[in-house]
Structure formats: structure tokens, C-alpha cells
Design a protein around this motif. Structure first.
Motif, short mmCIF file in Angstrom:
data_model
loop_
_atom_site.label_atom_id
_atom_site.label_comp_id
_atom_site.label_asym_id
_atom_site.label_seq_id
_atom_site.Cartn_x
_atom_site.Cartn_y
_atom_site.Cartn_z
N UNK A 27 0.78 -1.24 -0.01
CA UNK A 27 -0.02 0.16 0.07
C UNK A 27 0.78 1.38 0.01
N UNK A 28 2.07 1.13 0.54
CA UNK A 28 2.87 2.33 0.45
C UNK A 28 3.85 2.46 -0.57
N UNK A 29 4.15 1.41 -1.45
CA UNK A 29 4.82 1.42 -2.80
C UNK A 29 4.40 2.58 -3.55
N UNK A 30 2.92 2.61 -3.94
CA UNK A 30 2.77 3.92 -4.82
C UNK A 30 2.43 5.26 -4.34
N UNK A 31 3.38 5.42 -3.19
CA UNK A 31 3.19 7.02 -2.58
C UNK A 31 3.27 7.95 -3.42
N UNK A 32 4.09 7.90 -4.56
CA UNK A 32 4.00 9.13 -5.45
C UNK A 32 3.05 9.05 -6.40
N UNK A 33 1.99 8.12 -6.48
CA UNK A 33 0.70 7.99 -7.22
C UNK A 33 1.10 7.99 -8.84
N UNK A 34 2.33 7.53 -9.33
CA UNK A 34 2.60 7.37 -10.81
C UNK A 34 2.30 6.02 -11.09
#
Length: 206
Positions: A27-34
Motif C-alpha cells: 500500500x505504501x509503494x505507490x506513494x508518489x501515485x505514478x
């Protein structure tokens, strides 16, 4: 969850905790929402969940094998209980269970050939999460393998598990070392370095 995994005596709780680390960190990997980060997160979640499902199959095999010995089922997944009962386990079942456990937890540890999620997830994750995954999470998954190895070695001797770990370890070191040469992004380089280190740890266990 990583702390729970390494402190609990119950191997079922350890499995649950390691699975929880997959969900929470994905859940934290796509923090940058790219788009790349989102793809890396799904890849990590899918491959990690398949791996942990295989580890679950190995855990169930060991549990069922212990159940046939007539032991206390309420304590069946306690590490100390299984370790004490290991000499009475069936060798064929112990071998099969260890294969499932090595592949399953090895997927989380970044061992070849199921390491493919790791470079993408680590390169797209925020730096603090990437550091925790490389420095701690991979080692926690390999710790689970070491715990099960102690049981299997008492059941069938160490030759089988040593051979399996040696083969996987050498393959992982080769994949990590050769992949390092082609990297131009430093976080991917560190990810492949982590893969190589896990391979060295497997060789050390063997």
C-alpha cells in the motif's frame, strides 16, 4: 508485523505476520501515485501473495503430518512443539513441505527465480520504505525459512535442506551480481545488491 514475525513462537502467526507485511508495504509503494509505482505495487502484491500461499501450503502439510502422530493439536503450530516432534514426522512429507516453504518465503526474501517483484517495488517505493524492505523485510522472510529448516533437519537430516538452499543461493547470487552490471538507477542497483545478499545468506545457512 515484522516484529511479530520474529518474536512469535507460533508458526501460523508468523505466516500471518509475514503476509501482513506484504499487504501493508504494498500500500505504501505507490506513494508518489505514478503509473510505474502503481504497477510495481500490484506486481509485488500478486507475486508476494502467490509466494506466501505456497508457504501456507507448506505450513499446512507440516501441521497435518504432525496431526497424524497423535500429538496435541492445540499446540501443533508452536515451533517448540514441532521441533520436539520432528523425528516422528514422515520424511517424504517433510521434504515436500520444505520445498513449498522455501519457494514461498523465498519469494518474499527475493530469492531467484521469484525475485522479479523486488527491483520494481524497491525502485518505486519511498526511500525509507525501500530501506526497510531491503534491510529488514527480506531478512524476516529468510528467518522463517531458517526456523523451518531447524525442524526439517531433525526430521530428515540436513543434507536435503542444505542442497536446496545451496542451489537457490548460488542461483540468486549469480542473478544479483550479473544484474548489478546493467543498472543505471541507484535504487534498482541497491535492490539487486539486496538480492545478492539474500543468496549469500542462503549459502551460509547451507
Amino acid at each position: 508485523m515484522m516484529l511479530v514475525a520474529v518474536t512469535t513462537s507460533n508458526l501460523g502467526v508468523m505466516w500471518v505476520a509475514i503476509e501482513a507485511t506484504t499487504v501493508t508495504s504494498a500500500l505504501l509503494v505507490p506513494w508518489r501515485r505514478t503509473r510505474a509505482a502503481l504497477d510495481a505495487s500490484w506486481k509485488y502484491l500478486f507475486i508476494g501473495s502467490v509466494g506466501i500461499a505456497l508457504a501456507f501450503a507448506g505450513t499446512v502439510l507440516a501441521y497435518v503430518d504432525y496431526a497424524t502422530t497423535g500429538g496435541n493439536l492445540e499446540m501443533a503450530l508452536q515451533w517448540t512443539t514441532l521441533r520436539a516432534a520432528a523425528p516422528s514426522l514422515h520424511p517424504e512429507v517433510a521434504r515436500l513441505a520444505f520445498v513449498f516453504l522455501l519457494v514461498g518465503f523465498g519469494t518474499k526474501a527475493g530469492l531467484a527465480p521469484t525475485h522479479t517483484w523486488l527491483p520494481d517495488a524497491h525502485s518505486e517505493a519511498p526511500a525509507p520504505l525501500s530501506a526497510m524492505m531491503s534491510g529488514v523485510l527480506l531478512a524476516v522472510a529468510l528467518y522463517a525459512v531458517a526456523r523451518w529448516k531447524a525442524i526439517v533437519d531433525l526430521a530428515i537430516g540436513s543434507a536435503f535442506s542444505d542442497t536446496m538452499l545451496l542451489l537457490v543461493g548460488v542461483a540468486t547470487v549469480l542473478v544479483g551480481c550479473t544484474s548489478l552490471l546493467a543498472q543505471t538507477q541507484y535504487k534498482r542497483l541497491l535492490a539487486y545488491s539486496s538480492i545478492e545478499h539474500m543468496g549469500l545468506a542462503c549459502i551460509g545457512f547451507a
